[in-house]
Design a protein around this motif. Structure first.
Motif, short mmCIF file in Angstrom:
data_model
loop_
_atom_site.label_atom_id
_atom_site.label_comp_id
_atom_site.label_asym_id
_atom_site.label_seq_id
_atom_site.Cartn_x
_atom_site.Cartn_y
_atom_site.Cartn_z
N UNK A 10 1.04 -1.31 -0.08
CA UNK A 10 -0.11 -0.07 -0.12
C UNK A 10 0.85 1.38 -0.01
N UNK A 11 2.18 0.96 0.18
CA UNK A 11 3.06 2.54 0.13
C UNK A 11 3.43 3.07 1.34
N UNK A 12 4.32 3.78 1.15
CA UNK A 12 4.93 4.69 2.40
C UNK A 12 3.91 5.61 3.24
N UNK A 13 3.24 6.10 2.48
CA UNK A 13 2.17 6.88 3.12
C UNK A 13 1.34 6.16 4.12
N UNK A 14 0.80 4.88 3.70
CA UNK A 14 0.16 4.19 4.86
C UNK A 14 1.09 3.72 5.89
N UNK A 15 2.35 3.42 5.68
CA UNK A 15 3.02 3.21 6.56
C UNK A 15 3.13 4.31 7.87
N UNK A 42 1.17 6.15 13.01
CA UNK A 42 0.48 7.27 13.79
C UNK A 42 -0.96 6.80 14.65
N UNK A 43 -1.59 5.93 13.98
CA UNK A 43 -2.97 4.96 14.56
C UNK A 43 -2.50 4.48 15.54
N UNK A 79 -5.29 -3.73 17.29
CA UNK A 79 -4.79 -4.13 15.80
C UNK A 79 -6.13 -4.06 14.83
N UNK A 80 -7.40 -4.54 15.35
CA UNK A 80 -8.32 -4.53 14.37
C UNK A 80 -8.97 -3.11 14.29
N UNK A 81 -8.77 -2.16 15.41
CA UNK A 81 -9.25 -0.91 15.29
C UNK A 81 -8.27 -0.07 14.10
N UNK A 82 -7.13 -0.38 13.87
CA UNK A 82 -6.41 0.16 13.21
C UNK A 82 -6.68 -0.09 11.67
N UNK A 83 -6.89 -1.60 11.50
CA UNK A 83 -7.03 -2.27 10.24
C UNK A 83 -8.46 -1.43 9.84
N UNK A 84 -9.40 -1.35 10.50
CA UNK A 84 -10.53 -0.69 10.36
C UNK A 84 -10.34 0.82 9.84
N UNK A 85 -9.68 1.32 10.77
CA UNK A 85 -9.54 3.10 10.50
C UNK A 85 -8.98 3.20 9.07
#
Length: 203
Positions: A77-82, A87-88, A106-112
């Motif tokens: 998904x790329x550097x911006x998503x890292x 941050x999340x 873990x699941x919250x960050x995946x959803x966000x």
């Protein structure tokens, strides 16, 4: 116009010291022309052959799972998503005070971040583990095994740290950055250290 300063930042999401150093880099980026690349590393990998108490073991286990996810995000998904993932995670682990072992994070960050579930399952299955370890080794080999996280490289010269509490703002942040850039430009400079007298102080 001067070239951008290249900054590489290796982090483990569970480390509060890395989190504060990353907030300093964010502050610098608001005022200076820097190009930051975010890399995953792992306290679990660093300490996998060391004895530790159960609290650290649980934190490292959670951190390893976060690292698997971050590596999958980086690769697909790329550097911006890292950075968004860091941050999340850091918001929940450090600023909200929930700690790394809260299973819901873990699941919250995946959803966000709207991470595809297929990618999450592939990460959990270990598909990206070799790349994860390679990122860790890349960072740690630049500074040696007797350090931790964060590892920060400026124009290709890497150091452990700086370890700071709290993260400096404004002119203080920029002065520290200028000092790191200056130190990185001195061939043969290796270490500057003093004992910490305070714990993590989050904003």
């Amino acid at each position: 116009m001067a070239d951008k300063t290249a900054v590489d930042f290796w982090f483990d999401p569970v480390c509060p010291w890395a989190w504060m150093t990353s907030r300093w880099i964010d502050e610098v980026a608001r005022h200076r022309d820097i190009d930051v690349t975010w890399h995953i590393m792992s306290l679990a990998i660093l300490n996998e052959n060391n004895d530790m108490d159960e609290a650290h073991r649980a934190s490292h286990k959670a951190g390893f799972a976060f690292g698997q996810l971050v590596t999958a995000i980086r690769d697909e998904l790329g550097q911006d998503k890292v950075k968004a993932a860091y941050d999340a995670l850091g918001q929940r682990i450090h600023l909200d005070g929930r700690g790394a072992t809260d299973a819901a994070i873990f699941d919250e960050v995946v959803a966000e971040l709207e991470i595809p579930q297929d990618l999450v399952e592939r990460a959990k299955a270990g598909e990206f583990d070799d790349a994860y370890r390679a990122s860790h080794v890349d960072g740690i080999e630049r500074v040696g095994q007797d350090v931790g996280t964060p590892v920060v490289a400026v124009n290709g010269v890497a150091f452990f740290g700086p370890v700071i509490s709290p993260a400096p703002k404004g002119d203080d942040a920029l002065r520290l950055f200028d000092g790191v850039v200056m130190a990185a430009g001195v061939d043969g400079f290796f270490e500057l250290k003093r004992t910490r007298t305070r714990g993590p102080q989050f904003d």
